[in-house]
Design a protein around this motif. Structure first.
Motif, PDB file in Angstrom:
ATOM      1  N   THR A  21      -2.729   2.269 -11.284  1.00 28.24           N
ATOM      2  CA  THR A  21      -1.729   2.610 -10.278  1.00 28.24           C
ATOM      3  C   THR A  21      -2.194   2.181  -8.897  1.00 28.24           C
ATOM      4  OG1 THR A  21      -1.005   4.508 -11.559  1.00 28.24           O
ATOM      5  CG2 THR A  21      -0.409   4.488  -9.240  1.00 28.24           C
ATOM      6  N   TYR A  22      -1.318   1.481  -8.192  1.00 32.84           N
ATOM      7  CA  TYR A  22      -1.546   1.100  -6.800  1.00 32.84           C
ATOM      8  C   TYR A  22      -0.428   1.711  -5.972  1.00 32.84           C
ATOM      9  CZ  TYR A  22      -4.922  -2.278  -8.503  1.00 32.84           C
ATOM     10  OH  TYR A  22      -6.003  -2.861  -9.096  1.00 32.84           O
ATOM     11  N   PHE A  23      -0.565   1.620  -4.660  1.00 31.98           N
ATOM     12  CA  PHE A  23       0.447   2.179  -3.771  1.00 31.98           C
ATOM     13  C   PHE A  23       0.913   1.123  -2.790  1.00 31.98           C
ATOM     14  CE2 PHE A  23      -1.860   5.673  -5.482  1.00 31.98           C
ATOM     15  CZ  PHE A  23      -0.882   6.610  -5.743  1.00 31.98           C
ATOM     16  N   VAL A  24       2.233   1.079  -2.591  1.00 29.42           N
ATOM     17  CA  VAL A  24       2.863   0.137  -1.672  1.00 29.42           C
ATOM     18  C   VAL A  24       3.590   0.948  -0.606  1.00 29.42           C
ATOM     19  CG1 VAL A  24       4.588  -1.690  -1.458  1.00 29.42           C
ATOM     20  CG2 VAL A  24       3.170  -1.563  -3.504  1.00 29.42           C
ATOM     21  N   ALA A  25       3.384   0.604   0.651  1.00 32.72           N
ATOM     22  CA  ALA A  25       4.050   1.289   1.756  1.00 32.72           C
ATOM     23  C   ALA A  25       5.432   0.692   1.974  1.00 32.72           C
ATOM     24  CB  ALA A  25       3.222   1.172   3.033  1.00 32.72           C
ATOM     25  N   VAL A  26       6.438   1.561   2.002  1.00 27.26           N
ATOM     26  CA  VAL A  26       7.819   1.150   2.229  1.00 27.26           C
ATOM     27  C   VAL A  26       8.341   1.919   3.434  1.00 27.26           C
ATOM     28  CG1 VAL A  26      10.142   1.053   1.257  1.00 27.26           C
ATOM     29  CG2 VAL A  26       8.159   0.745  -0.230  1.00 27.26           C
ATOM     30  N   VAL A  55       3.571   2.548  15.563  1.00 25.95           N
ATOM     31  CA  VAL A  55       3.868   1.349  16.362  1.00 25.95           C
ATOM     32  C   VAL A  55       5.382   1.197  16.523  1.00 25.95           C
ATOM     33  CG1 VAL A  55       3.780  -1.177  16.385  1.00 25.95           C
ATOM     34  CG2 VAL A  55       1.744   0.134  15.788  1.00 25.95           C
ATOM     35  N   PHE A  56       6.130   1.346  15.422  1.00 28.60           N
ATOM     36  CA  PHE A  56       7.584   1.240  15.506  1.00 28.60           C
ATOM     37  C   PHE A  56       8.156   2.285  16.450  1.00 28.60           C
ATOM     38  CE2 PHE A  56       7.402  -0.447  10.933  1.00 28.60           C
ATOM     39  CZ  PHE A  56       7.413  -1.757  11.344  1.00 28.60           C
ATOM     40  N   ARG A  57       7.707   3.511  16.302  1.00 28.32           N
ATOM     41  CA  ARG A  57       8.241   4.607  17.119  1.00 28.32           C
ATOM     42  C   ARG A  57       7.905   4.421  18.593  1.00 28.32           C
ATOM     43  NH1 ARG A  57       6.399   8.979  12.607  1.00 28.32           N
ATOM     44  NH2 ARG A  57       8.115   8.587  11.160  1.00 28.32           N
ATOM     45  N   SER A  58       6.744   3.862  18.899  1.00 29.23           N
ATOM     46  CA  SER A  58       6.384   3.615  20.297  1.00 29.23           C
ATOM     47  C   SER A  58       7.299   2.571  20.924  1.00 29.23           C
ATOM     48  CB  SER A  58       4.923   3.179  20.409  1.00 29.23           C
ATOM     49  OG  SER A  58       4.740   1.868  19.912  1.00 29.23           O
ATOM     50  N   ARG A  59       7.937   1.766  20.087  1.00 27.12           N
ATOM     51  CA  ARG A  59       8.894   0.754  20.549  1.00 27.12           C
ATOM     52  C   ARG A  59      10.331   1.275  20.482  1.00 27.12           C
ATOM     53  NH1 ARG A  59       6.130  -4.330  17.362  1.00 27.12           N
ATOM     54  NH2 ARG A  59       4.235  -4.343  18.593  1.00 27.12           N
ATOM     55  N   LYS A  60      10.473   2.600  20.318  1.00 23.83           N
ATOM     56  CA  LYS A  60      11.791   3.267  20.274  1.00 23.83           C
ATOM     57  C   LYS A  60      12.621   2.844  19.066  1.00 23.83           C
ATOM     58  CE  LYS A  60      10.841   5.178  24.209  1.00 23.83           C
ATOM     59  NZ  LYS A  60       9.829   6.169  24.121  1.00 23.83           N
ATOM     60  N   ILE A  61      11.951   2.590  17.951  1.00 24.90           N
ATOM     61  CA  ILE A  61      12.618   2.257  16.699  1.00 24.90           C
ATOM     62  C   ILE A  61      12.495   3.468  15.784  1.00 24.90           C
ATOM     63  CG2 ILE A  61      12.566   0.779  14.654  1.00 24.90           C
ATOM     64  CD1 ILE A  61      11.347  -1.411  16.462  1.00 24.90           C
ATOM     65  N   PHE A  62      13.641   3.951  15.272  1.00 24.15           N
ATOM     66  CA  PHE A  62      13.609   5.043  14.305  1.00 24.15           C
ATOM     67  C   PHE A  62      12.960   4.511  13.030  1.00 24.15           C
ATOM     68  CE2 PHE A  62      15.491   6.965  10.529  1.00 24.15           C
ATOM     69  CZ  PHE A  62      15.141   8.288  10.717  1.00 24.15           C
ATOM     70  N   ALA A  63      11.931   5.192  12.540  1.00 26.29           N
ATOM     71  CA  ALA A  63      11.234   4.705  11.352  1.00 26.29           C
ATOM     72  C   ALA A  63      10.701   5.867  10.523  1.00 26.29           C
ATOM     73  CB  ALA A  63      10.090   3.794  11.756  1.00 26.29           C
ATOM     74  N   VAL A  64      10.937   5.795   9.234  1.00 22.84           N
ATOM     75  CA  VAL A  64      10.371   6.730   8.265  1.00 22.84           C
ATOM     76  C   VAL A  64       9.864   5.902   7.092  1.00 22.84           C
ATOM     77  CG1 VAL A  64      11.837   8.688   8.905  1.00 22.84           C
ATOM     78  CG2 VAL A  64      12.610   7.102   7.160  1.00 22.84           C
ATOM     79  N   GLY A  65       8.983   6.477   6.313  1.00 28.23           N
ATOM     80  CA  GLY A  65       8.472   5.722   5.184  1.00 28.23           C
ATOM     81  C   GLY A  65       7.741   6.593   4.196  1.00 28.23           C
ATOM     82  N   SER A  66       7.320   5.960   3.120  1.00 29.27           N
ATOM     83  CA  SER A  66       6.526   6.646   2.110  1.00 29.27           C
ATOM     84  C   SER A  66       5.713   5.617   1.337  1.00 29.27           C
ATOM     85  CB  SER A  66       7.417   7.446   1.164  1.00 29.27           C
ATOM     86  OG  SER A  66       8.252   6.588   0.445  1.00 29.27           O
ATOM     87  N   CYS A  67       4.757   6.122   0.586  1.00 27.90           N
ATOM     88  CA  CYS A  67       3.932   5.276  -0.261  1.00 27.90           C
ATOM     89  C   CYS A  67       4.414   5.436  -1.693  1.00 27.90           C
ATOM     90  CB  CYS A  67       2.471   5.660  -0.136  1.00 27.90           C
ATOM     91  SG  CYS A  67       1.790   5.269   1.484  1.00 27.90           S
ATOM     92  N   VAL A  68       4.762   4.329  -2.309  1.00 34.23           N
ATOM     93  CA  VAL A  68       5.355   4.334  -3.635  1.00 34.23           C
ATOM     94  C   VAL A  68       4.313   3.895  -4.659  1.00 34.23           C
ATOM     95  CG1 VAL A  68       7.187   3.330  -5.037  1.00 34.23           C
ATOM     96  CG2 VAL A  68       7.576   3.756  -2.606  1.00 34.23           C
ATOM     97  N   PRO A  69       4.117   4.687  -5.720  1.00 31.51           N
ATOM     98  CA  PRO A  69       3.173   4.260  -6.764  1.00 31.51           C
ATOM     99  C   PRO A  69       3.760   3.124  -7.593  1.00 31.51           C
ATOM    100  CG  PRO A  69       4.188   6.339  -7.372  1.00 31.51           C
ATOM    101  CD  PRO A  69       4.691   5.996  -5.999  1.00 31.51           C
ATOM    102  N   VAL A  70       2.918   2.162  -7.915  1.00 31.87           N
ATOM    103  CA  VAL A  70       3.322   1.014  -8.715  1.00 31.87           C
ATOM    104  C   VAL A  70       2.277   0.818  -9.809  1.00 31.87           C
ATOM    105  CG1 VAL A  70       3.755  -1.472  -8.691  1.00 31.87           C
ATOM    106  CG2 VAL A  70       4.413  -0.083  -6.728  1.00 31.87           C
ATOM    107  N   GLU A  71       2.734   0.766 -11.044  1.00 35.38           N
ATOM    108  CA  GLU A  71       1.840   0.488 -12.171  1.00 35.38           C
ATOM    109  C   GLU A  71       1.705  -1.015 -12.317  1.00 35.38           C
ATOM    110  OE1 GLU A  71       0.136   2.506 -14.349  1.00 35.38           O
ATOM    111  OE2 GLU A  71       0.748   4.246 -13.151  1.00 35.38           O
ATOM    112  N   MET A  72       0.464  -1.513 -12.364  1.00 30.39           N
ATOM    113  CA  MET A  72       0.236  -2.949 -12.498  1.00 30.39           C
ATOM    114  C   MET A  72      -0.691  -3.202 -13.678  1.00 30.39           C
ATOM    115  SD  MET A  72      -0.075  -4.120  -8.539  1.00 30.39           S
ATOM    116  CE  MET A  72       0.208  -5.820  -8.916  1.00 30.39           C
ATOM    117  N   ASP A  73      -0.331  -4.169 -14.482  1.00 30.89           N
ATOM    118  CA  ASP A  73      -1.149  -4.583 -15.613  1.00 30.89           C
ATOM    119  C   ASP A  73      -1.910  -5.836 -15.251  1.00 30.89           C
ATOM    120  OD1 ASP A  73      -0.191  -2.507 -17.199  1.00 30.89           O
ATOM    121  OD2 ASP A  73       1.526  -3.699 -17.867  1.00 30.89           O
ATOM    122  N   GLY A  74      -2.979  -6.097 -15.943  1.00 34.97           N
ATOM    123  CA  GLY A  74      -3.728  -7.336 -15.722  1.00 34.97           C
ATOM    124  C   GLY A  74      -4.975  -7.078 -14.895  1.00 34.97           C
TER     125      GLY A  74
END
Length: 66
Positions: free
Chosen positions: A2-7, A44-63
């Protein structure tokens, strides 16, 4: 493994057409590392007055290579 990707979801205006999803091109092996990197980017986004939310999504990777 399992890895994590920021969205992130960002809006620069009041209309839905002003919003975009962004996926951080770097994956991390731990959720904690992902959350730290995501938090830094959202700040960084918020300091530029951009509304931003996010989360880290688990991703299963083979190989052997990621």
């Amino acid at each position: 493994m399992t890895y994590f990707v920021a969205v992130a979801f960002m809006c620069i205006g009041p209309l839905a057409s002003d919003c975009r999803y962004a996926v951080r091109p770097v994956i991390t092996a731990s959720k904690g590392d992902c959350e730290v990197k995501l938090g830094n980017q959202l700040q960084v986004f918020r300091s530029r007055k951009i509304f931003a939310v996010g989360s880290c999504v688990p991703v299963e990777m083979d190989g052997e290579n990621t």
